[in-house]
Design an enzyme around this catalytic site. Structure first.
Site, mmCIF file in Angstrom:
data_model
loop_
_atom_site.group_PDB
_atom_site.id
_atom_site.type_symbol
_atom_site.label_atom_id
_atom_site.label_comp_id
_atom_site.label_asym_id
_atom_site.label_seq_id
_atom_site.Cartn_x
_atom_site.Cartn_y
_atom_site.Cartn_z
ATOM 1 N N LYS A 98 0.823 -1.234 -0.058
ATOM 2 C CA LYS A 98 0.063 0.008 -0.063
ATOM 3 C C LYS A 98 0.840 1.297 0.009
ATOM 4 O O LYS A 98 0.418 2.254 -0.502
ATOM 5 C CB LYS A 98 -0.980 -0.383 1.218
ATOM 6 C CG LYS A 98 -2.142 -1.076 1.143
ATOM 7 C CD LYS A 98 -3.072 -0.943 0.250
ATOM 8 C CE LYS A 98 -4.118 -1.901 0.538
ATOM 9 N NZ LYS A 98 -5.188 -1.934 -0.419
ATOM 10 N N GLU A 111 -9.606 5.952 3.255
ATOM 11 C CA GLU A 111 -10.518 5.009 3.513
ATOM 12 C C GLU A 111 -9.291 3.582 4.070
ATOM 13 O O GLU A 111 -8.406 3.973 3.496
ATOM 14 C CB GLU A 111 -11.428 4.754 2.708
ATOM 15 C CG GLU A 111 -10.853 3.669 1.581
ATOM 16 C CD GLU A 111 -9.963 4.026 1.014
ATOM 17 O OE1 GLU A 111 -9.850 5.065 0.567
ATOM 18 O OE2 GLU A 111 -9.335 3.227 0.201
ATOM 19 N N SER A 128 1.855 -9.600 -0.533
ATOM 20 C CA SER A 128 1.639 -8.060 -0.613
ATOM 21 C C SER A 128 1.608 -7.423 0.969
ATOM 22 O O SER A 128 1.818 -6.300 0.998
ATOM 23 C CB SER A 128 -0.118 -7.939 -0.897
ATOM 24 O OG SER A 128 -0.884 -8.906 -0.124
HETATM 25 C C1 LIG Z 1 -1.442 -6.781 2.729
HETATM 26 C C2 LIG Z 1 -2.800 -6.683 1.804
HETATM 27 N N1 LIG Z 1 -2.741 -7.137 0.578
HETATM 28 C C3 LIG Z 1 -3.921 -7.317 -0.017
HETATM 29 C C4 LIG Z 1 -4.892 -6.279 0.286
HETATM 30 C C5 LIG Z 1 -6.095 -6.001 -0.771
HETATM 31 O O1 LIG Z 1 -6.198 -4.852 -1.615
HETATM 32 P P1 LIG Z 1 -5.768 -4.710 -2.994
HETATM 33 O O2 LIG Z 1 -6.722 -5.724 -3.820
HETATM 34 O O3 LIG Z 1 -5.952 -3.341 -3.392
HETATM 35 O O4 LIG Z 1 -4.274 -5.036 -2.958
HETATM 36 C C6 LIG Z 1 -4.720 -5.324 1.460
HETATM 37 C C7 LIG Z 1 -5.943 -4.590 1.614
HETATM 38 O O5 LIG Z 1 -5.701 -3.968 2.872
HETATM 39 C C8 LIG Z 1 -3.597 -5.503 2.269
HETATM 40 O O6 LIG Z 1 -3.387 -4.957 3.443
#
Ligand SMILES: Cc1ncc(COP(=O)(O)O)c(C=O)c1O
Lengths: 260, 417
Positions: B107, B129, B395
């Site tokens: 993020k 948000e 992620s």
């Molecule tokens: C670690 C992590 N991965 C994935 C996501 C999912 O979001 P996005 O689909 O935008 O990557 C989030 C959302 O809060 C997250 O904190």
């Protein structure tokens, strides 16, 4: 007369008799679905135009009152289809023309052509769609126009003048002048400069301009009437309907400054 | 139940995507995307679009962004081989370590990029948000870094299940509002942020945290996250000597997934697979598998796939992970699915928990619950396609999930795998 012209005519008739048009907003089926048609009859007998709110799960332009009303209506089974079916039983003779105010997604799900046909059939003269900007409005606008139903455009204090002119030209029925940059339901009074803003819009618009958002009192309706063709009262009326003791017709007469 | 295209149309839209011509002027990825917002926000979105194009084309801005990514975020993030998972799955497994980026998730790439943009565009304050709290923490940190006050909207349900992140946001100087309206998760937080923005469209910058919302956000967020895919591609070529056979990312709104996938859409031999939250079942309200089960509609500024009923009311969702608990999805994913370039599958709460425990025990890395869905999807795929080279977008890290995880006692079985 096309359905959308009935809206314009009703506003002009009020103005011709020396008063601002009163546009009344109610969320369909709130506080109770069984009371929808009686409440509508009372409101349409008093106001010059009635906006019927189609409840939506994500009302992003609305404050607490209309959020609450939408949620409660959905929970009680109110849908666009339900509203159109009830409206078929509404006796609109000699009463205020009706508009539906809806976020786009319920309309999209209904299908634009079927919606336009059904709306015209049950006496809906126009639509207001708060999350449909001019740039995206052609598919719905054209489908409605084919049935003579109008798509009302909204102008806000944040709208630059050239864009405001385009919106005024594209609008049908009337031009909805949002009084403030904000959501519905505000009780903080109208912003400074609202008079100049409405004067400028009324000057450029071929259609009557009605102002809404944050209008709650007879004094505000009178003030708005000095600068626009009409005033929209929404959250205040929804709150009055929630208080089932309120005589709704009397409440609307009170907003006009007439004796209740 | 997405939109059907002819083969010729699919090929054309794929070519357009690869050529960088999508979104078009109106913010469309094929039929998806666009801009469905109240009139009050239209001038603000026009200004943002104009400013975005100007700065993203300006070498000085790009250099500043790159500098922050290198010296503050800690990029490039490593590519880690996961030999123990590889043995367990019968595959070669590589992890793109966004969990090692500053604040613990991907993020931050988007947050610092947009915060720099907000400053240059003259914003007085920033709103954001958050679902899992990772975007809230990233926004709070990025706003502190560039010197802007930050307000974060977070659903009351998420405030509870991601408590560690709430305290972090406050310490980073952000004001956190627990949203009590609607379903009190990510979607209500976005509604509330939009309401705030409508009240001050000129002075407030809305730092949207996923590849969703009205144009230009899906594009802007993708551009700021593409660094993930570009680095991964180079790192795979350097470390493994080849591109992966298949790439996996979890999909909530779809920001980490689009950042990872977009630079590899052109690599036609690379399978791209997004993993959504299958929750606890297939009924409406039981999951958040928008691409697998949604229909087209308009929510929060965008025409995309949605979980909705026949009347067009957006439905409640469920996922064990707050960050995937969302009834819509980014419009570019809706396109990539409908032209067949990316496939989307789902993983249940239980599979995600299991995958989280497995990765923790075997590789010494505790992924976020969101991320764990990508592992769960990859594991299933690996078993069906033995001996392949997999890349998983890791992620974010899972520390924030301890309040949820403590409700599910560890099973011992992976400890000895
Ligand atoms: C670690 C992590 N991965 C994935 C996501 C999912 O979001 P996005 O689909 O935008 O990557 C989030 C959302 O809060 C997250 O904190």
């Amino acid at each position: 007369m096309q359905p959308h012209e009935r809206i314009t005519a009703s506003i002009r008739r009020a103005n011709a008799s020396g008063r601002p048009a009163l546009v009344a907003f109610m969320t369909a089926g709130h506080p109770d679905p069984a009371g929808f048609l009686p409440a509508l009859a009372a409101i349409a007998g008093e106001a010059d135009v009635v906006e019927i709110g189609v409840p939506f799960s994500d009302p992003m332009a609305d404050g607490m009152t209309i959020q609450r009303a939408s949620q409660s209506a959905i929970a009680q089974g109110v849908s666009l289809r339900w509203i159109l079916d009830r409206l078929a039983e509404h006796d609109g003779d000699g009463k205020a023309p009706l508009l539906l105010m809806s976020y786009l997604n319920p309309l999209l799900n209904f299908g634009y052509e079927a919606l336009a046909r059904r709306a015209a059939e049950v006496g809906v003269c126009g639509f207001i769609v708060p999350d449909l900007p001019l740039e995206e409005s052609a598919p719905l606008g054209e489908a409605l126009a084919a049935a003579g139903v109008g798509l009302v455009q909204m102008v806000t204090p944040a709208t630059p003048p050239a864009r405001a002119r385009r919106l005024c030209e594209a609008s049908r029925g009337f031009v909805y002048a949002v009084t403030m940059t904000g959501i519905t339901g505000g009780a903080g009074g109208l912003p400074e400069g609202v008079a100049d803003y409405l004067d400028a819009l009324s000057e450029m618009s071929p259609l009557p301009v009605c102002a809404g958002f944050g209008i709650r009192s007879a004094e505000q309706v009178r003030m708005i009437g000095g600068h626009a063709a009409g005033a929209v009262v929404g959250s205040a009326l929804v709150e009055a309907l929630e208080d089932r003791q309120t005589d709704v017709a009397g409440f609307l007469r009170g907003l006009r400054g007439e004796s209740v | 139940m997405t939109i059907e295209f002819s083969e010729a149309e699919k090929a054309r839209l794929l070519a357009e995507t690869i050529a960088g011509r999508l979104p078009d002027e109106r913010g469309r990825f094929g039929p998806f995307g666009g801009r469905y917002v109240p009139e009050t926000l239209m001038p603000a979105l026009e200004r943002l679009t104009e400013g975005m194009h100007r700065h993203l084309a300006d070498p000085a801005f790009l250099e500043r962004f790159r500098h922050e990514l290198t010296t503050w975020v800690g990029r490039p993030t490593p590519l880690t081989e996961a030999p123990n998972l590889g043995r367990a799955w019968g595959a070669q497994v590589w992890l793109k370590r966004e969990d090692l980026a500053h604040t613990g998730a991907h993020k931050i790439n988007n947050a610092i990029g947009q915060a720099l943009l907000a400053k240059l565009l003259g914003a007085r304050r920033v709103i954001a948000e958050t679902g899992a709290g990772q975007h809230g923490v990233a926004s709070a940190a990025a706003c502190a870094r560039v010197g802007l006050p930050c307000t974060v909207y977070m659903g009351a349900v998420d405030v509870e299940r991601q408590a560690p992140n709430v305290d972090r946001m406050r310490r980073l100087g952000a004001e956190v509002h627990a949203v009590q309206s609607g379903d009190r998760t990510l979607r209500s937080a976005i509604d509330e942020a939009l309401r705030d923005w409508v009240s001050d469209p000129a002075g407030t910058y809305y730092l949207l945290g996923s590849a969703v919302g009205p144009h230009p956000y899906p594009y802007l967020v993708r551009e700021l996250h593409c660094v993930i895919g570009r680095e991964s591609r180079e790192q795979m070529l350097a470390a493994a000597g080849a591109l992966p056979d298949a790439v996996f990312a979890c999909v909530g709104g779809g920001s980490n997934a689009i950042g990872l996938f977009h630079p590899m859409v052109r690599d036609s031999d690379v399978a791209l697979i997004g993993v959504e939250a299958g929750g606890r079942g297939g009924g409406l309200g039981e999951h958040s598998a928008t691409l697998s089960r949604g229909r087209p509609g308009v929510l929060q500024g965008c025409y995309t796939l949605l979980l909705q009923d026949d009347d067009g009311q957006v439905q409640g969702t469920h996922s064990i992970s707050a960050g995937l608990d969302y009834p819509g999805v980014g419009p570019e994913h809706a396109l990539l699915q409908s032209i067949g370039r990316v496939s989307y599958i789902s993983a249940s709460d239980e599979d995600a928990l299991d995958a989280l425990n497995e990765c923790s025990a075997l590789e010494g890395i505790l992924p976020a619950l969101e991320t764990a869905h990508a592992f769960a999807g990859a594991r299933v795929w690996a078993r069906r396609h033995p001996g392949r080279r997999l890349l998983i977008g890791l992620s974010g890290r899972g520390d924030k999930d301890m309040p949820t995880l403590s409700r599910f006692p560890m099973e011992a079985r992976h400890a000895t795998a």
